[in-house]
Motif scaffolding. Structure first.
Motif, mmCIF file in Angstrom:
data_model
loop_
_atom_site.group_PDB
_atom_site.id
_atom_site.type_symbol
_atom_site.label_atom_id
_atom_site.label_comp_id
_atom_site.label_asym_id
_atom_site.label_seq_id
_atom_site.Cartn_x
_atom_site.Cartn_y
_atom_site.Cartn_z
ATOM 1 N N GLY A 139 0.841 -1.181 0.000
ATOM 2 C CA GLY A 139 0.000 0.000 0.000
ATOM 3 C C GLY A 139 0.879 1.234 0.000
ATOM 4 N N VAL A 140 0.841 2.011 -1.063
ATOM 5 C CA VAL A 140 1.636 3.240 -1.146
ATOM 6 C C VAL A 140 0.859 4.345 -0.462
ATOM 7 C CG1 VAL A 140 2.780 4.886 -2.662
ATOM 8 C CG2 VAL A 140 2.692 2.465 -3.303
ATOM 9 N N ASN A 141 1.327 4.748 0.709
ATOM 10 C CA ASN A 141 0.649 5.781 1.496
ATOM 11 C C ASN A 141 0.969 7.136 0.884
ATOM 12 O OD1 ASN A 141 -0.831 7.010 3.480
ATOM 13 N ND2 ASN A 141 0.613 6.620 5.130
ATOM 14 N N CYS A 142 -0.030 7.787 0.324
ATOM 15 C CA CYS A 142 0.173 9.019 -0.436
ATOM 16 C C CYS A 142 0.216 10.230 0.501
ATOM 17 C CB CYS A 142 -0.917 9.178 -1.487
ATOM 18 S SG CYS A 142 -0.939 7.828 -2.697
ATOM 19 N N PHE A 143 1.397 10.531 0.991
ATOM 20 C CA PHE A 143 1.576 11.675 1.880
ATOM 21 C C PHE A 143 1.460 12.975 1.093
ATOM 22 C CE2 PHE A 143 3.624 8.314 4.275
ATOM 23 C CZ PHE A 143 3.350 8.638 5.596
ATOM 24 N N GLU A 144 0.991 14.016 1.768
ATOM 25 C CA GLU A 144 0.927 15.329 1.142
ATOM 26 C C GLU A 144 2.347 15.798 0.838
ATOM 27 O OE1 GLU A 144 -1.266 18.032 3.545
ATOM 28 O OE2 GLU A 144 -3.005 16.713 3.723
ATOM 29 N N GLY A 145 2.542 16.285 -0.381
ATOM 30 C CA GLY A 145 3.856 16.769 -0.779
ATOM 31 C C GLY A 145 4.767 15.704 -1.339
ATOM 32 N N ALA A 146 4.365 14.438 -1.236
ATOM 33 C CA ALA A 146 5.180 13.354 -1.777
ATOM 34 C C ALA A 146 4.909 13.215 -3.273
ATOM 35 C CB ALA A 146 4.875 12.043 -1.072
ATOM 36 N N GLY A 147 5.911 12.743 -3.994
ATOM 37 C CA GLY A 147 5.747 12.551 -5.426
ATOM 38 C C GLY A 147 4.730 11.472 -5.740
ATOM 39 N N ARG A 148 3.943 11.677 -6.793
ATOM 40 C CA ARG A 148 2.972 10.680 -7.237
ATOM 41 C C ARG A 148 3.517 10.041 -8.517
ATOM 42 N NH1 ARG A 148 -1.964 11.667 -4.474
ATOM 43 N NH2 ARG A 148 -1.314 12.731 -2.555
ATOM 44 N N PHE A 149 3.602 8.737 -8.510
ATOM 45 C CA PHE A 149 4.175 8.016 -9.631
ATOM 46 C C PHE A 149 3.202 6.942 -10.109
ATOM 47 C CE2 PHE A 149 7.584 9.458 -6.850
ATOM 48 C CZ PHE A 149 8.401 10.158 -7.749
ATOM 49 N N PRO A 150 3.290 6.583 -11.403
ATOM 50 C CA PRO A 150 2.434 5.499 -11.898
ATOM 51 C C PRO A 150 2.741 4.192 -11.174
ATOM 52 C CG PRO A 150 3.451 6.703 -13.715
ATOM 53 C CD PRO A 150 4.103 7.174 -12.467
ATOM 54 N N GLU A 151 1.732 3.329 -11.090
ATOM 55 C CA GLU A 151 1.903 2.047 -10.409
ATOM 56 C C GLU A 151 3.077 1.261 -10.989
ATOM 57 O OE1 GLU A 151 -0.330 -2.258 -10.279
ATOM 58 O OE2 GLU A 151 -1.602 -0.463 -10.279
ATOM 59 N N GLU A 152 3.217 1.278 -12.307
ATOM 60 C CA GLU A 152 4.289 0.514 -12.945
ATOM 61 C C GLU A 152 5.663 0.999 -12.482
ATOM 62 O OE1 GLU A 152 1.885 2.114 -14.528
ATOM 63 O OE2 GLU A 152 0.584 0.422 -15.087
ATOM 64 N N THR A 153 5.800 2.318 -12.280
ATOM 65 C CA THR A 153 7.080 2.880 -11.848
ATOM 66 C C THR A 153 7.418 2.435 -10.435
ATOM 67 O OG1 THR A 153 6.713 4.834 -13.245
ATOM 68 C CG2 THR A 153 8.352 5.031 -11.483
ATOM 69 N N VAL A 154 6.415 2.475 -9.541
ATOM 70 C CA VAL A 154 6.639 2.059 -8.152
ATOM 71 C C VAL A 154 6.923 0.564 -8.093
ATOM 72 C CG1 VAL A 154 5.649 1.944 -5.834
ATOM 73 C CG2 VAL A 154 5.155 3.912 -7.299
ATOM 74 N N ARG A 155 6.183 -0.210 -8.862
ATOM 75 C CA ARG A 155 6.369 -1.665 -8.880
ATOM 76 C C ARG A 155 7.788 -2.020 -9.339
ATOM 77 N NH1 ARG A 155 3.114 -6.017 -8.799
ATOM 78 N NH2 ARG A 155 1.250 -4.712 -8.735
ATOM 79 N N ALA A 156 8.262 -1.318 -10.363
ATOM 80 C CA ALA A 156 9.615 -1.579 -10.858
ATOM 81 C C ALA A 156 10.660 -1.174 -9.821
ATOM 82 C CB ALA A 156 9.837 -0.830 -12.167
ATOM 83 N N ALA A 157 10.436 -0.036 -9.146
ATOM 84 C CA ALA A 157 11.388 0.429 -8.139
ATOM 85 C C ALA A 157 11.488 -0.538 -6.969
ATOM 86 C CB ALA A 157 10.991 1.817 -7.645
ATOM 87 N N LEU A 158 10.375 -1.200 -6.634
ATOM 88 C CA LEU A 158 10.358 -2.155 -5.525
ATOM 89 C C LEU A 158 10.698 -3.575 -5.981
ATOM 90 C CD1 LEU A 158 7.136 -0.981 -3.628
ATOM 91 C CD2 LEU A 158 9.515 -0.523 -3.026
ATOM 92 N N ASP A 159 10.830 -3.769 -7.298
ATOM 93 C CA ASP A 159 11.142 -5.081 -7.866
ATOM 94 C C ASP A 159 10.134 -6.126 -7.396
ATOM 95 O OD1 ASP A 159 12.547 -6.895 -9.413
ATOM 96 O OD2 ASP A 159 13.933 -7.437 -7.802
#
Length: 201
Positions: A139-159
């Motif tokens: 679960g990507v907790n969307c904090f205020e001021g944090a960057g918003r990225f596409p799901e595919e980008t986050v998934r790739a970053a977390l492998d």
């Protein structure tokens, strides 16, 4: 005494209780998520951050945080009349990791909360559940001021493996947090069903 048709009441449904962990790095929102969804007053074991802990507690990116979970958070949510979840929030700091094995016993699955400002903080939790074969949802907790990225980008970053669910959420919002918990249950039960299916020849 009046005799007639007896009115038989349906016996109450005995709910199935499932144990889920809520894990992730320090300050990622585990205590907040448990508190947002719990229908009982959540049990919290928070202590004030002290000067003595500064050399071992990495608070970069969460400098405003003044407390930390030292054992666990505990809450309960009824998803349906016949299904109750017991939630155990894990401590996020490395020095309390010895508690994880105890908390993980009997868990159906886990939520790994992530913060896009500090994605590397959730690597250890992901590795922990992968090594032990415990199903989890990120679960990507969307904090205020944090960057918003596409799901595919986050998934790739977390492998992440393709089958691991990943959802954007707000740990402060009950319905958003509940959606993540439902995802964990569905993912874990699907894995159980897959293992039960007879192998085809």
């Amino acid at each position: 005494m009046v005799f007639g048709r007896s009115s038989r009441r349906t016996p109450p449904v005995e709910p199935v209780t499932l144990k889920l962990l809520v894990a992730g790095g320090f300050g990622v929102g585990k205590t907040t998520l448990v508190g947002a969804v719990s229908e009982i007053r959540p049990l919290r074991t928070e202590e004030t951050l002290s000067e003595a802990g500064r050399p071992v507690d990495d608070i970069e990116g969460v400098e405003s945080k003044t407390t930390t979970t030292v054992a666990m958070d505990f809450g309960r949510i009824t998803l349906r009349e016949d299904l109750v979840l017991y939630l155990f929030g894990t401590p996020g700091q490395d020095r309390f990791w010895f508690l994880w094995d105890e908390l993980a016993q009997g868990a159906l699955g886990a939520v790994v909360l992530a913060d896009t400002r500090r994605l590397e903080d959730c690597f250890a939790a992901i590795d922990y559940f992968e090594r032990r074969g415990i199903p989890f949802t990120v679960g990507v907790n969307c904090f205020e001021g944090a960057g918003r990225f596409p799901e595919e980008t986050v998934r790739a970053a977390l492998d992440l493996d393709p089958g691991v669910p990943l959802l954007m959420c707000d740990a402060r919002e009950r319905e958003s947090a509940k959606e993540v918990l439902v995802s964990v249950v569905e993912h874990a039960l699907a894995r159980v069903d897959a293992r039960r299916e007879p192998a085809t020849t």
